[in-house]
Design an enzyme around this catalytic site. Structure first.
Site, PDB file in Angstrom:
ATOM      1  N   GLU A  37      -9.368   0.818  -8.522  1.00  0.00           N
ATOM      2  CA  GLU A  37     -10.298   1.739  -8.222  1.00  0.00           C
ATOM      3  C   GLU A  37     -10.047   3.033  -8.655  1.00  0.00           C
ATOM      4  OE1 GLU A  37     -11.690   1.788  -4.271  1.00  0.00           O
ATOM      5  OE2 GLU A  37     -13.121   3.347  -4.819  1.00  0.00           O
ATOM      6  N   ARG A 261       2.140  -6.291  -1.021  1.00  0.00           N
ATOM      7  CA  ARG A 261       2.269  -5.284  -1.540  1.00  0.00           C
ATOM      8  C   ARG A 261       3.682  -4.738  -1.360  1.00  0.00           C
ATOM      9  NH1 ARG A 261      -2.370  -2.823  -0.520  1.00  0.00           N
ATOM     10  NH2 ARG A 261      -1.523  -0.542  -1.042  1.00  0.00           N
ATOM     11  N   LYS A 271      -3.313   5.778  -1.754  1.00  0.00           N
ATOM     12  CA  LYS A 271      -3.838   6.847  -2.767  1.00  0.00           C
ATOM     13  C   LYS A 271      -4.504   7.976  -1.646  1.00  0.00           C
ATOM     14  CE  LYS A 271      -6.022   3.748  -5.430  1.00  0.00           C
ATOM     15  NZ  LYS A 271      -6.821   3.250  -6.264  1.00  0.00           N
TER      16      LYS A 271
HETATM   17  P1  ATP Z   1      -4.195   2.265  -2.094  1.00  0.00           P
HETATM   18  O1  ATP Z   1      -4.448   1.750  -1.015  1.00  0.00           O
HETATM   19  O2  ATP Z   1      -2.957   2.821  -2.532  1.00  0.00           O
HETATM   20  O3  ATP Z   1      -5.536   3.038  -2.564  1.00  0.00           O
HETATM   21  P2  ATP Z   1      -5.506   0.046  -3.505  1.00  0.00           P
HETATM   22  O4  ATP Z   1      -5.108  -1.091  -3.218  1.00  0.00           O
HETATM   23  O5  ATP Z   1      -6.744   0.581  -2.649  1.00  0.00           O
HETATM   24  O6  ATP Z   1      -4.215   0.947  -3.177  1.00  0.00           O
HETATM   25  P3  ATP Z   1      -6.561  -0.285  -5.912  1.00  0.00           P
HETATM   26  O7  ATP Z   1      -6.806   0.825  -7.064  1.00  0.00           O
HETATM   27  O8  ATP Z   1      -7.794  -0.984  -5.419  1.00  0.00           O
HETATM   28  O9  ATP Z   1      -5.578   0.291  -4.789  1.00  0.00           O
HETATM   29  O10 ATP Z   1      -5.670  -1.276  -6.501  1.00  0.00           O
HETATM   30  C1  ATP Z   1      -5.427  -1.730  -7.745  1.00  0.00           C
HETATM   31  C2  ATP Z   1      -4.358  -3.017  -7.723  1.00  0.00           C
HETATM   32  O11 ATP Z   1      -3.290  -2.568  -7.310  1.00  0.00           O
HETATM   33  C3  ATP Z   1      -5.096  -3.953  -6.782  1.00  0.00           C
HETATM   34  O12 ATP Z   1      -4.939  -5.468  -7.359  1.00  0.00           O
HETATM   35  C4  ATP Z   1      -3.865  -3.779  -5.386  1.00  0.00           C
HETATM   36  O13 ATP Z   1      -3.840  -5.043  -4.796  1.00  0.00           O
HETATM   37  C5  ATP Z   1      -2.600  -3.391  -6.272  1.00  0.00           C
HETATM   38  N1  ATP Z   1      -2.025  -2.618  -5.424  1.00  0.00           N
HETATM   39  C6  ATP Z   1      -2.225  -1.458  -4.832  1.00  0.00           C
HETATM   40  N2  ATP Z   1      -1.188  -0.905  -4.070  1.00  0.00           N
HETATM   41  C7  ATP Z   1      -0.070  -1.809  -4.103  1.00  0.00           C
HETATM   42  C8  ATP Z   1       1.114  -2.042  -3.713  1.00  0.00           C
HETATM   43  N3  ATP Z   1       1.562  -1.001  -2.685  1.00  0.00           N
HETATM   44  N4  ATP Z   1       2.092  -2.853  -4.099  1.00  0.00           N
HETATM   45  C9  ATP Z   1       1.373  -4.028  -4.903  1.00  0.00           C
HETATM   46  N5  ATP Z   1       0.278  -3.925  -5.485  1.00  0.00           N
HETATM   47  C10 ATP Z   1      -0.654  -2.835  -5.173  1.00  0.00           C
HETATM   48 MG    MG Z   2      -8.712   0.429  -2.843  1.00  0.00          MG
END
Ligand code: ATP
Ligand code: MG
Length: 561
Positions: A37, A261, A271
Site C-alpha cells: 500500500e 512476518r 509503517k
Molecule cells: P505495515 O504494517 O508495516 O504497514 P503492511 O503489511 O500494512 O505493513 P503493505 O504495504 O500492505 O504493508 O505490505 C506489502 C506486502 O509486504 C504485504 O504482502 C505484506 O504482507 C508484506 N509485509 C509487510 N510487512 C512485513 C513484514 N514485517 N514481514 C514480512 N512481510 C511483510
Molecule cells: Mg497495510
C-alpha cells in the site's frame, strides 16, 4: 536434480508451488505479486516479502508484478509510489508488470453490482457503532442487519446512488451477505464498499465510494492471473472471505498462502509507527540511517546483496518469531568483509610523536587493500614523525594483558614499525593525555632485520600531517529495549527510544579517502564498516556513517600480530 532442489531444501511455499507445477495447476504457470500500500516507505519486513515473491518467480520461471494496493485514498501518496519502485529495483528485482488496484475500480464496481443482482450483497444503513454491536464477538453470534432483506432492485438503486454521491460519508455501506453466526468474524456480512469523499492520488475525485481491502485484494490478484497470493499470517482468517468472493463471482481463483512476518529486536516495523518517528522529528527522515527502512539501511551502507542474504538466512516459516538484530548485522559484515577495501581512520585521535624519526622526512608504507581479496591490490600510506593513534590504544596505567601502548611497552604500527612508548604529556588542568612520545625501531619494517621481533599488539594510525578530517556518525539501536512495545503502563513505544542512538565525532582519515564519492563503502581497520553518507558527504567535506562495528576486532588483530 541437485540436492538443493529436492523437496527437503525447499521452504513450505516453494513446496506448495513445486507440487502445483507437478500437478499442472494453472497450466504449470507461477505468478506472484508484491502488493504494497503506498502509504509509507518500505522496511526490512517488506524486503522479506519482496525476496519471497520475486524469488519464486525467478526460481520457477514465472512472473512477479508490482501492484500498488491503493484502495484507501486517505493515506496514500505519489511520493511513496515512487520510493517503493526505487527500493524494489535497488534490492535487485524488476517486475514484469506494474499495476495499481485503483485501475480496477470500474471492474470492482461491476462485480459489486453482480453480487447484488445474485442476492449476495446488500446496502446497509447501520452506523459504524451499530454495525459493531450487531457483529457480536468471537464468543457471541452476531445479529442480522435490519436492512439485510432489501430487494435486489432496491439494493441496486441505493448502491448506484451511493456511487452518484447522493448520501453522506459513512451513512451507508455495501455489505456481503454471508453469515452473521459464522465463528469467523470476517464472514459476518463484511463491508465491501464505504462512502468516503477523499481525493485519490490517481483517480482524483472520480469516486466517492471505495472498496474495502478484502473486496479489492483477491479480485486484483484474480484480474492479473496471480497463481499464488502470498501474504502474512494476520490474513489467515481473511482467506475464507478471499475464497468466497472468487467463488461467488466465478472468477480465476488464486491460492492465498500465509507466512510469518518478520519481526526484529530493538525496532518497530509498522509503517504507522515509522511515520510517527518521522513526523514527530525523532529521526531525520525516512532515510535516517537508524531506521530499518530500505532507504535507511541503504544510507547506512547496507548492500542489496546483504539484505537478500539476510532474507535467505532467516527463511520462510509458518509461525511468528523475532529475529535477533545481530543476524542482520552479520549479513552486512559478511558481505563487506569480502568486498570492502580497508582503510585507516582514527576515530578518537591522540597525537603520537616518534622522537627518533627525522622531522622533515615522509616515507610511503605499503598497505594491503583487502586481505580477503588479493585482486584488490595495495596502496601506500604516508608515514612521518607525527601520527594520530586511537586514544583507547594508550593507557597510562595499563590493566593486565593490555597489549597496546603504555609507558615502556612496545606495539607494532600496522604496516609500519615497532614503537616503544617512552613518555607522555598531560594537560595540567584536565588531566587528559595530550601526546604520547615514542621511539621506533628502524629495522622492524616488514622484511627488515628485526621484523620478526615479537610484540603482542598491533595498532592503526594515520600521519598527522597528511590526515583528512571527516565527520563520523556512530549509530546504535533506535530503541534500547529488545521489544520497544514492551512499555511501562500508560507509555508508548517512544518512551523506549535510546537517547544515545547517534554520536557524532570528528575523525582523522588516511589521505586516500579525501575525495571519495557519496556512497563509498570501506572498512576502517579495527573500527568497523563505514560508508560516505549519500546525502551529506562531499569530496573534501566528508561525512561517514558507521554501517556496522567489527566483531571481536581486537582479539583477531592480537592473534595475527
Ligand atoms: P505495515 O504494517 O508495516 O504497514 P503492511 O503489511 O500494512 O505493513 P503493505 O504495504 O500492505 O504493508 O505490505 C506489502 C506486502 O509486504 C504485504 O504482502 C505484506 O504482507 C508484506 N509485509 C509487510 N510487512 C512485513 C513484514 N514485517 N514481514 C514480512 N512481510 C511483510
Ligand atoms: Mg497495510
Amino acid at each position: 536434480m541437485t540436492d538443493k532442489n529436492t523437496e527437503t531444501y525447499l521452504n513450505f511455499v516453494e513446496q506448495i508451488v513445486t507440487r502445483d507445477i507437478a500437478a499442472n495447476k494453472n497450466d504449470g504457470r507461477v505468478q506472484t505479486r508484491f502488493p504494497p500500500e503506498p502509504n509509507g516507505y518500505l522496511h526490512i519486513g517488506h524486503a522479506k516479502s519482496i525476496c519471497l515473491n520475486f524469488g519464486l518467480a525467478r526460481k520457477y520461471n514465472g512472473k512477479c508484478n508490482l501492484r500498488f494496493d491503493d484502495t484507501n485514498p486517505s493515506k496514500e501518496e505519489n511520493e511513496y509510489v515512487e520510493s517503493i519502485q526505487d527500493d524494489v529495483r535497488w534490492l535487485g528485482f524488476e517486475w514484469d508488470d506494474l499495476f495499481f488496484a485503483s485501475s480496477y475500480f470500474d471492474q470492482l464496481y461491476e462485480w459489486a453490482e453482480q453480487l447484488i443482482q445474485d442476492g449476495h450483497a446488500f446496502v446497509c444503513d447501520l452506523s459504524a457503532d451499530e454495525m459493531r454491536e450487531y457483529r457480536g464477538t468471537p464468543t457471541k453470534v452476531g445479529k442480522n442487519s435490519p436492512f439485510r432483506d432489501r430487494t435486489e432492485d432496491e439494493n441496486l438503486d441505493l448502491f448506484r446512488r451511493m456511487k452518484a454521491g447522493e448520501f453522506a460519508d459513512g451513512s451507508k455501506t455495501l455489505r456481503a451477505k454471508i453469515d452473521m453466526s459464522s465463528p469467523n468474524l470476517n464472514l459476518r456480512d463484511p463491508v465491501m464498499y464505504r462512502i468516503m469523499r477523499a481525493h485519490h492520488h490517481r483517480t482524483g475525485d472520480d469516486w466517492c465510494i471505495y472498496p474495502m481491502y478484502d473486496f479489492a485484494h483477491g479480485q486484483s490478484d484474480s484480474i492479473e492471473g496471480i497463481t499464488h497470493s502470498i501474504c502474512t499470517l494476520e490474513f489467515e482468517d481473511h482467506r475464507p472471505l478471499y475464497d468466497w468472493y472468487c467463488e461467488k463471482l466465478g472468477i480465476h481463483h488464486p491460492q492465498q498462502i500465509e507466512f510469518a512476518r518478520l519481526n526484529l529486536t530493538y525496532t518497530v516495523m509498522s509503517k504507522r509507527k515509522l511515520l510517527q518517528l518521522v513526523q514527530e522529528g525523532h529521526v531525520s527522515g525516512w532515510d535516517d540511517p537508524r531506521m530499518l527502512t530500505i532507504q535507511g539501511l541503504r544510507r547506512r551502507g547496507y548492500t542489496p546483496e546483504s539484505i537478500r542474504q539476510f532474507c535467505e538466512t532467516i527463511g520462510v516459516a509458518k509461525f511468528n518469531s523475532t529475529i535477533d538484530m545481530h543476524v542482520l548485522e552479520n549479513a552486512i559484515r559478511e558481505d563487506l568483509n569480502k568486498r570492502a577495501p580497508r582503510h585507516m581512520a582514527v576515530l578518537d585521535p591522540l597525537k603520537l610523536i616518534i622522537t627518533n624519526y627525522p622531522e622533515d622526512k615522509t616515507e610511503e608504507r605499503s598497505a594491503i587493500n583487502n586481505p580477503e581479496d588479493e585482486s584488490m591490490g595495495s596502496r601506500t600510506l604516508p608515514f612521518c614523525r607525527e601520527l594520530y593513534i586511537e586514544r583507547s590504544d594508550f593507557e597510562e596505567d595499563p590493566p593486565k594483558k593490555y597489549f597496546r601502548l603504555a609507558p615502556g611497552q612496545e606495539v607494532r604500527l600496522r604496516y609500519g614499525f615497532i614503537i616503544k612508548c617512552e613518555d607522555f604529556v598531560k594537560d595540567a588542568s584536565t588531566g587528559e593525555v595530550t601526546e604520547v612520545r615514542c621511539t621506533y625501531d628502524p629495522d622492524s619494517y616488514s622484511g627488515g632485520p628485526t621484523a620478526t621481533r615479537k610484540v603482542k599488539g598491533t595498532i592503526h594510525w594515520v600521519s598527522a600531517r597528511h590526515a583528512v578530517d571527516a565527520e563520523v556518525r556512530l549509530y546504535d539501536h533506535l530503541f534500547d529495549k529488545l521489544d520497544p512495545e514492551d512499555t511501562e503502563e500508560g507509555k508508548d513505544f517512544l518512551s523506549n527510544m535510546n537517547p544515545n542512538s547517534l554520536q557524532t565525532i570528528t575523525a582523522k582519515l588516511e589521505p586516500a579517502l579525501a575525495n571519495v564519492e557519496p556512497g563509498f563503502r570501506c572498512q576502517f581497520e579495527r573500527n568497523g564498516y563505514f560508508c560516505a553518507d549519500s546525502v551529506d558527504s562531499k569530496p573534501g567535506a566528508l561525512v561517514f556513517n558507521r554501517t556496522a562495528a567489527l566483531r571481536d576486532s581486537w582479539a583477531k588483530i592480537q592473534k595475527k600480530a
